[in-house]
Design an enzyme around this catalytic site. Structure first.
Site, short mmCIF file in Angstrom:
data_model
loop_
_atom_site.label_atom_id
_atom_site.label_comp_id
_atom_site.label_asym_id
_atom_site.label_seq_id
_atom_site.Cartn_x
_atom_site.Cartn_y
_atom_site.Cartn_z
N ALA A 1 -66.24 28.49 -1.75
CA ALA A 1 -66.71 28.65 -3.14
C ALA A 1 -66.79 30.08 -3.62
O ALA A 1 -67.34 30.34 -4.68
CB ALA A 1 -68.08 27.99 -3.29
N SER B 1 -54.24 17.13 -2.71
CA SER B 1 -53.18 17.87 -3.41
C SER B 1 -52.00 16.94 -3.67
O SER B 1 -51.80 15.96 -2.93
CB SER B 1 -52.72 19.05 -2.55
OG SER B 1 -51.50 19.59 -3.00
N TYR C 1 -48.72 21.08 5.78
CA TYR C 1 -49.63 21.03 4.64
C TYR C 1 -49.71 19.61 4.10
O TYR C 1 -50.80 19.10 3.81
CB TYR C 1 -49.16 21.99 3.54
CG TYR C 1 -50.07 22.01 2.32
CD1 TYR C 1 -51.34 22.55 2.41
CD2 TYR C 1 -49.65 21.49 1.10
CE1 TYR C 1 -52.19 22.58 1.30
CE2 TYR C 1 -50.48 21.51 -0.01
CZ TYR C 1 -51.75 22.05 0.09
OH TYR C 1 -52.59 22.06 -1.01
#
Length: 308
Positions: A23, A146, A172
């Site tokens: 964050a 994603s 990924y």
């Protein structure tokens, strides 16, 4: 409201406690900032505590920092223990941190970097914090996936750490597919408890530091097309924020940008790839993740089982 959902639609978050991984920058920063701005007590769970404090200083509201390195299970356990000692409850766990298209390298525990960071680290963290969430009605685990979960993606049970050969794009894709499968299987196991739900989100294509490892062959085309195919980190964070706060959200749902091909735009309910819904693979991945991390969730068996 559905087509133009924005931070203005976030309900009052006063009294809620949120932990957001990764964050200090990008999507995680924008997610944490918006939650704190609506009154939540937010913990920035970040690898570099100094950068986390700098990020916290730029936010308004009750924001604190917890050191967390998802590439180390020892760090995950230490961070979880610290959070358990200081938090009486947890309403939101936002599994946001991630790496993308990294060169071949391993975490401290010997896991392929993308699978270890994006999936296994968050799997372990969630399992270690879940008992802070189960007593809290309306609590949510939101995991960021994603569109990459559709690209050269599969769970390589025969070689999950890519030791025989390596594709940064394929690795990924595996990690982001794992994020979704984890969410769906977690929701199945949470359903009998009736308090906590698991939801997934994706940011489309957002302009963040995550793109820094994009392969050279793709870097120039992406640079040229950036104004057309990317959106700001603040816009990219909206699907996560909607998954975390919209009262209409249900467990097991997936949120992403509402524009063409889910590349950009205001968040809406979307669907993931057909293979992501394979229950047998979800449960096999869960068992593998338990074995690799040594973390067992404080939950019973899922509502329905499938042969592994």
């Amino acid at each position: 409201m559905d087509e133009k959902w924005s931070t203005a639609n976030i309900p009052d978050q006063r009294g809620r406690v949120a932990v957001v991984t990764g964050a200090n920058t990008g999507l995680g920063y924008e997610t944490a900032r918006a939650l704190a701005g609506r009154g939540a007590s937010v913990v920035l769970a970040v690898r570099d505590a100094g950068k986390g404090r700098q990020a916290a200083a730029r936010m308004t509201g009750d924001v604190t920092v917890q050191e967390l390195d998802l590439t180390s299970l020892d760090s995950v356990r230490t961070a979880a223990a610290a959070l358990r000692s200081r938090l009486g409850r947890l309403d939101l766990l936002i599994n946001n941190a991630g790496v993308m298209y990294t060169p071949k390298q391993s975490t401290r525990d010997g896991f392929e970097m993308q699978f270890g960071t994006n999936h296994l680290g968050h799997f372990a963290l969630t399992g270690l914090l879940l008992d802070l969430m189960l007593p809290v009605p309306g609590s949510r685990v939101v995991t960021v996936s994603s569109t990459g979960h559709r690209i050269r993606a599969g769970i390589h049970f025969d070689d999950p750490q890519w030791e025989r050969s390596y594709s940064r794009v394929g690795a990924y894709g595996q990690s982001k597919l794992a994020n979704l499968m984890f969410t769906y299987e977690l929701q199945r196991r949470l359903t009998p408890h009736g308090t906590t739900v698991a939801v997934a989100a994706h940011p489309g294509i957002s302009s963040t530091e995550l793109m820094r490892n994009t392969p050279a062959a793709l870097r120039l085309p992406v640079t040229w097309l950036a104004p057309l195919i990317t959106q700001t980190a603040a816009m990219g964070a909206l699907p996560t924020l909607r998954a975390a706060t919209d009262p209409a959200v249900l467990g097991g749902q997936y949120y992403g940008p509402g524009g063409r091909n889910q590349v950009k735009g205001h968040p809406r309910l979307v669907t993931s790839s057909p293979q992501s819904y394979d229950v047998a693979v979800q449960q096999r991945l869960w068992a593998l993740s338990e074995d690799l991390t040594g973390v067992r969730f404080p939950l019973g068996a899922p509502l329905s089982t499938a042969p592994r």
